[in-house]
Design an enzyme around this catalytic site. Sequence first.
Site, PDB file in Angstrom:
ATOM      1  N   ASP A 182       0.783  -1.584  -0.182  1.00  0.00           N
ATOM      2  CA  ASP A 182       0.267   0.037   0.068  1.00  0.00           C
ATOM      3  C   ASP A 182       0.884   1.531  -0.224  1.00  0.00           C
ATOM      4  OD1 ASP A 182      -1.529  -2.609   0.701  1.00  0.00           O
ATOM      5  OD2 ASP A 182      -2.490  -1.213   2.287  1.00  0.00           O
ATOM      6  N   GLU A 418       1.269  -9.768  11.154  1.00  0.00           N
ATOM      7  CA  GLU A 418       0.678  -9.445   9.892  1.00  0.00           C
ATOM      8  C   GLU A 418       2.934  -9.276   9.525  1.00  0.00           C
ATOM      9  OE1 GLU A 418      -0.896  -6.084   9.694  1.00  0.00           O
ATOM     10  OE2 GLU A 418      -1.900  -5.870   7.335  1.00  0.00           O
TER      11      GLU A 418
END
Length: 471
Positions: A182, A418
């Site tokens: 992102d 993550e």
Amino acid sequence: MPVAQPTPNDIALMAGRAGYVLKANDRGRFTVASPTLYPHMWSWDAGFVALGIATVSVPRALDELRTLLSGQWTTGMIPHILFHSPSDYFPDPDRWRTQVAAARPVGVPTSGITQPPIHVVALSRILHDARRKGGADQELAEAFVVETFPRWLAWHRYLATARDPQGLGLVEIHHGWESGMDDSPRWDAPYSRVVPGPMPPFVRRDLAHVADPSQRPSDAEYARYLWLVEQKVRARYDDAVYRATGDFVVGDVLVSALLAASSDLLADLGAELGADPDGIEESRAIARRFRTGVLRSVDPATDLARDLDLRTGEYLSVESAAGFAPLVCGGDDALLRRQRDLLLGPRWCGHSRLRWPVVPSVSPASPAFRERTYWRGPQWPVLNWLMAWALNRSGEQEAANALRLAGLAQLVDCDFAEYYEPLTGEQLGSKDQSWTAAIALDFLAARRPGRRRHVRLLTAELPAVTPAGPR
Ligand code: 2M8
């Protein structure tokens, strides 16, 4: 620096806990990317999840891919999120407003953009596991490949045509989210030209799920992300209209390399299982074109591949892990060896300050490196898996195994975060992230002698990693 080996006990615990995480995140026929921060099905997460689940259950792994395909658009596009039920995730279907697009699927709300095409890589791993098991698993997997061959080809064809109308050999992305990375510094220059216009107000919900907002993209970055969503809606998700009107249009080297590798694999699978010869040839042609595009983008000064800003015509030189795209698609053996040495060397995995010699998202030697901020430096276990897979496929078993061992050592806490702070090893972002648990299972499966065949996959065994005790 040698990596401490996980003990047999660590390994047993890790396998059990990874399986538990995937089971807990299982919603029947799909797996949420994480239980809190990402309570839906994400496209490239689903690929990694499926290949991890295949080490335990081939039918369940195939279900994951089948569910993902239920969200495919009539253009062939596989959307980046399938929203099976309401949640507090934002942007939600009301923000994506994909009902403006004629090509959207019936039955499941989706987002309107893509993610990297890892899926056929996953499918080939699943088939490999199924063949090792034989019997009903093998039959099921082979039938699934034959049945879904045209769907994967349509997905790849979409990327090769709607997203590369000029035939540059680089897949064009319309949003940083389409890269999967992102807020990577890869996108700083193109995003600097994205100026949000009038759009509905929004409240971010991601920050409620992380301990420290600095681990996530900033509010200014989020406003740009949502503005691009707005531009896609205004273009009715028509790629040509968006290309003419949207602010962010970039040729992505890692997506392109994955498209090339996946197309090679799809052609191989199709040839083995008697798929349509025209489809096989089309797949090979896609692989050739995108491999060429990736290799052409390599900066001779750094040996890294570069994204191409299609608004300015300029290559984007950033020391991000995407620069290793040629490792993923292959095609130049001398470059591959130089990239292998670079990746394991002091600017990357061998950097003296790293807690674990695992691929960081940005080189710690780069001025763009930020050790806590999302895709600006932290280590993402799936990225490490991808590079290990690519090295192994190219015959670089020793290098692949070094990444695998370091990756396993990093995950020994069994929280399956993550992403990880590369200098301290601290867990960041979400815990119990499905794709992290999944690649742990795959890495563990690869270390059991005799369980996987020595083909072009991550199967290498170094004597040092074999657990001492009985398993
Ligand atoms: C992250 O992206 C989503 C948007 O798609 C988000 O930040 O809300 C990225 O790490 C992406 O690569 C990943 O697929 C997704 C779910 O794990 O989270």
